[in-house]
Design an enzyme around this catalytic site. Structure first.
Site, PDB file in Angstrom:
ATOM      1  N   HIS A   1      46.744  35.942  40.782  1.00 17.81           N
ATOM      2  CA  HIS A   1      46.566  36.729  42.011  1.00 17.81           C
ATOM      3  C   HIS A   1      45.090  36.627  42.408  1.00 17.81           C
ATOM      4  CE1 HIS A   1      46.212  40.550  44.319  1.00 17.81           C
ATOM      5  NE2 HIS A   1      47.528  40.522  44.440  1.00 17.81           N
TER       6      HIS A   1
ATOM      7  N   CYS B   1      48.949  37.087  48.122  1.00 15.23           N
ATOM      8  CA  CYS B   1      47.614  37.112  47.501  1.00 15.23           C
ATOM      9  C   CYS B   1      47.517  36.080  46.389  1.00 15.23           C
ATOM     10  CB  CYS B   1      47.268  38.497  46.967  1.00 15.23           C
ATOM     11  SG  CYS B   1      47.108  39.718  48.246  1.00 15.23           S
TER      12      CYS B   1
ATOM     13  N   ASP C   1      45.927  40.401  32.900  1.00 16.88           N
ATOM     14  CA  ASP C   1      46.267  41.128  34.119  1.00 16.88           C
ATOM     15  C   ASP C   1      47.731  41.552  34.004  1.00 16.88           C
ATOM     16  OD1 ASP C   1      46.958  42.030  36.589  1.00 16.88           O
ATOM     17  OD2 ASP C   1      46.423  40.203  37.688  1.00 16.88           O
TER      18      ASP C   1
ATOM     19  N   LYS D   1      52.337  50.388  40.955  1.00  7.27           N
ATOM     20  CA  LYS D   1      53.478  49.531  40.598  1.00  7.27           C
ATOM     21  C   LYS D   1      54.260  50.136  39.433  1.00  7.27           C
ATOM     22  CE  LYS D   1      50.939  45.347  41.871  1.00  7.27           C
ATOM     23  NZ  LYS D   1      51.203  45.066  43.281  1.00  7.27           N
TER      24      LYS D   1
ATOM     25  N   GLN E   1      51.847  43.172  37.031  1.00 10.13           N
ATOM     26  CA  GLN E   1      53.293  43.002  37.224  1.00 10.13           C
ATOM     27  C   GLN E   1      54.068  43.305  35.950  1.00 10.13           C
ATOM     28  OE1 GLN E   1      54.916  42.612  40.005  1.00 10.13           O
ATOM     29  NE2 GLN E   1      53.092  42.356  41.258  1.00 10.13           N
TER      30      GLN E   1
HETATM   31  C1  LIG Z   1      49.493  39.891  39.345  1.00 12.00           C
HETATM   32  C2  LIG Z   1      48.705  40.885  40.144  1.00 12.00           C
HETATM   33  N1  LIG Z   1      47.424  41.090  39.853  1.00 12.00           N
HETATM   34  C3  LIG Z   1      46.673  41.978  40.526  1.00 12.00           C
HETATM   35  C4  LIG Z   1      47.211  42.717  41.554  1.00 12.00           C
HETATM   36  C5  LIG Z   1      46.331  43.697  42.262  1.00 12.00           C
HETATM   37  O1  LIG Z   1      46.830  44.989  42.177  1.00 12.00           O
HETATM   38  P1  LIG Z   1      46.059  46.154  42.950  1.00 12.00           P
HETATM   39  O2  LIG Z   1      46.052  45.722  44.395  1.00 12.00           O
HETATM   40  O3  LIG Z   1      46.881  47.366  42.731  1.00 12.00           O
HETATM   41  O4  LIG Z   1      44.709  46.210  42.395  1.00 12.00           O
HETATM   42  C6  LIG Z   1      48.537  42.528  41.922  1.00 12.00           C
HETATM   43  C7  LIG Z   1      49.119  43.239  43.067  1.00 12.00           C
HETATM   44  O5  LIG Z   1      50.027  42.779  43.718  1.00 12.00           O
HETATM   45  C8  LIG Z   1      49.313  41.591  41.194  1.00 12.00           C
HETATM   46  O6  LIG Z   1      50.587  41.381  41.480  1.00 12.00           O
END
Ligand SMILES: Cc1ncc(COP(=O)(O)O)c(C=O)c1O
Length: 425
Positions: free
Chosen positions: A142, A383, A219, A245, A222
Site C-alpha cells: 500500500h 492506494c 503492515d 478496519k 488488512q
Molecule cells: C495494506 C494496507 N496498509 C495500510 C493501509 C493504511 O491504513 P490507514 O489509512 O488506516 O492508515 C491500508 C488501508 O487501506 C491498507 O490496506
C-alpha cells in the site's frame, strides 16, 4: 447536509453461513447500518478492505465514554480523569492481549496504520539508516508502506529496494532473499495485500531477515481483522494495525514494537505527555509507551477499539476466517462464471479480496452501476499504484469481505456485474 436515514429493525432472513456454528444472522443484527437501504435496495456492503462497519457494542462504548467519563487522561487527580485513564489503559491491555504482545509497554496508540509506519520510518529510520543503506519492501505494498520509506531514503541518501511478486500476486521468496544485503536496515512488508488479497508467510520472512540481523516491520492493516495475529509467534519487530478496519472507530491505530528497540529509539512527535522533564536547554523522555504518544490521545477511539476487539474475540478470528474463506471460494467460483471477467490476485494463499477487471468496461463504471443496486465496492488503484502497474491495469473493481457478509451478498454482486455487462451491451 448529509442524508438522515431511519434504520429499520433487523431483517430475519440472512442466508446462513456454510460454516457450522457461525451465526451470521446474529452477527448482522449487531451492525445497525446493515439494516439501511441504499438507492431503494438493501445495502450489500463489500468495501470492507477500505473500512468495516461498526457493531452496536462499539457505538455503545463511544457513547458511554462521552456520557459518563469524558476527561483528559494521565493529568488529573479528579475522579473522571482517573476513570478515563483507567479505561484508556484497559483498552491498551486489550490490544496487548489481542496481538499477544509481551507487555503493554510495547503497545503505542497511533491515529492509524499510516502513522505507525511513519513513526517507525522517522524514529527507527533516522536512527539506523545512513547514506548507502537500504530499506526493503515488496511490490504489493500500500502507498502507506512505500511513501514513508521514500521520504526517509531521500533524506538519508539510502535506497529503497523492492522484492518482486509473480503473476498470481504471490511474493517471490528467492527474489526477496536476494535483496537482503549487508546494507539492508529494515524489511517492511504487508501481512496481507489490500489490492490482491495475498497473505504473506511472515514467520518465514522474519526468519530470513533475522538470520541476517535485519529487523522486520509488518503492515497488518488488512490481516488483523481476518486472522489471529500473534506478534511473538511471528517474531516481528514492529506490527501496525488500524482501528477502523478492526470494526472500531476511525482515528485510532496501533503500533506494536519490541520493547528493547522502542527503548532505544528516539521519539517521533514532541509535545505533552511524551516527556519526563523539560527545560529550555534540554528535555528527557517519558517511559514506554508514552514516549511515543505526544499530546492528548484519541481516548474515546482507544476505548471504542477495545470494545471492537472484545467483540471480535468473542466470535473468534479462527471462525471469522473460516466463514470468510468459504465466501472467498464461493465468490471466486461465482465470478469465474462471468464471461470477460479477469481476477487480479490469484495467489494460493489469499484472503477476503475479490479484485477484478471486465473486458472493455472501466472499473469506475462497474462501481457506479453496481451502486445503483445497493452494492458498495471500491474501484480505482486502491492506494497501490505499483500493483496496478505490475498487472498492466489502470484500476480494478474490488469486493472485499468481512464477518457479516453472506453468500447472498456474493449472489447480489454477481447479478449486479452481469447487469453492468448488459448496460454496456
Ligand atoms: C495494506 C494496507 N496498509 C495500510 C493501509 C493504511 O491504513 P490507514 O489509512 O488506516 O492508515 C491500508 C488501508 O487501506 C491498507 O490496506
Amino acid at each position: 447536509m448529509s442524508e438522515r436515514v431511519a434504520v429499520p429493525p433487523p431483517a430475519s432472513a440472512a442466508r446462513p453461513s456454510a460454516v457450522a456454528g457461525f451465526d451470521v444472522a446474529r452477527i448482522r443484527a449487531d451492525f445497525p447500518i446493515l439494516r439501511r437501504q441504499v438507492r431503494g435496495r438493501p445495502l450489500t456492503y463489500l468495501d470492507n478492505a477500505a473500512t468495516t462497519q461498526k457493531p452496536q457494542a462499539v457505538l455503545d462504548a463511544l457513547m458511554n465514554y462521552y456520557v459518563t467519563s469524558n476527561a483528559n487522561v494521565h493529568r488529573g487527580v479528579h475522579m473522571l480523569s482517573e476513570i478515563a485513564t483507567e479505561a484508556h489503559e484497559a483498552a491498551r491491555e486489550k490490544v496487548r492481549a489481542f496481538f499477544n504482545a509481551a507487555s503493554a509497554r510495547e503497545i503505542i496508540f497511533t491515529r492509524n496504520s499510516t502513522e505507525g509506519i511513519n513513526l517507525v520510518a522517522q524514529a527507527f529510520g533516522r536512527w539506523k539508516v545512513q547514506a548507502g543503506d537500504e530499506v526493503l519492501i515488496t511490490a504489493m505494498e500500500h502507498h502507506s508502506n512505500i511513501v514513508p520509506w521514500q521520504l526517509l531514503c531521500e533524506e538519508r541518501g539510502a535506497q529503497l529496494r523492492v522484492a518482486p511478486i509473480d503473476d498470481s500476486g504471490a511474493l517471490l521468496l528467492d527474489g526477496l532473499e536476494a535483496l537482503l544485503t549487508p546494507r539492508t536496515r529494515l524489511l517492511s512488508v504487508t501481512h496481507m495485500s489490500n489490492a490482491l488479497g495475498t497473505v504473506n508467510p511472515i514467520a518465514t520472512l522474519v526468519q530470513l531477515a533475522h538470520a541476517r540481523g535485519i529487523p522486520v516491520l509488518v503492515d497488518g492493516s488488512q490481516a488483523a481483522y481476518h486472522m489471529p495475529v500473534d506478534v511473538r509467534a511471528l517474531g516481528c519487530d514492529f506490527y501496525v494495525a488500524t482501528g477502523h478496519k478492526l470494526y472500531g472507530p476511525t482515528g485510532i491505530g496501533v503500533l506494536y514494537g519490541r520493547e528493547a528497540l522502542l527503548e532505544e529509539m528516539p521519539p517521533f512527535l514532541g509535545g505533552g505527555d511524551m516527556i519526563r522533564s523539560v527545560t529550555f536547554e534540554k528535555s528527557t523522555w517519558n517511559d514506554l509507551p508514552y514516549k511515543f504518544e505526544a499530546g492528548t490521545p484519541d481516548i474515546a477511539g482507544a476505548i471504542g477499539l477495545g470494545a471492537a476487539l472484545d467483540y471480535i474475540s468473542q466470535i473468534g478470528l479462527d471462525h471469522i476466517g473460516e466463514h470468510e474463506h468459504d465466501l472467498l471460494d464461493y465468490g471466486t467460483a461465482a465470478l469465474a462464471e462471468i464471461p470477460g471477467l479477469r481476477m487480479i490476485g490469484t495467489a494460493p494463499h489469499k484472503a477476503s479480496i475479490l479484485s477484478f477487471v471486465l473486458d472493455g468496461i472501466h472499473p469506475h463504471d462497474i462501481g457506479t452501476i453496481v451502486d445503483q443496486e445497493g452494492v458498495a465496492i471500491r474501484t480505482g488503484h486502491h492506494c497501490a499504484q505499483p500493483v496496478m502497474e505490475r498487472f498492466c491495469v489502470p484500476a480494478t473493481a474490488r469486493a472485499s469481505l468481512a464477518m457479516y457478509n453472506t453468500r447472498s451478498d456474493i449472489d447480489t454482486l454477481a447479478a449486479a456485474i452481469r447487469r453492468v455487462q448488459a448496460v454496456f451491451g
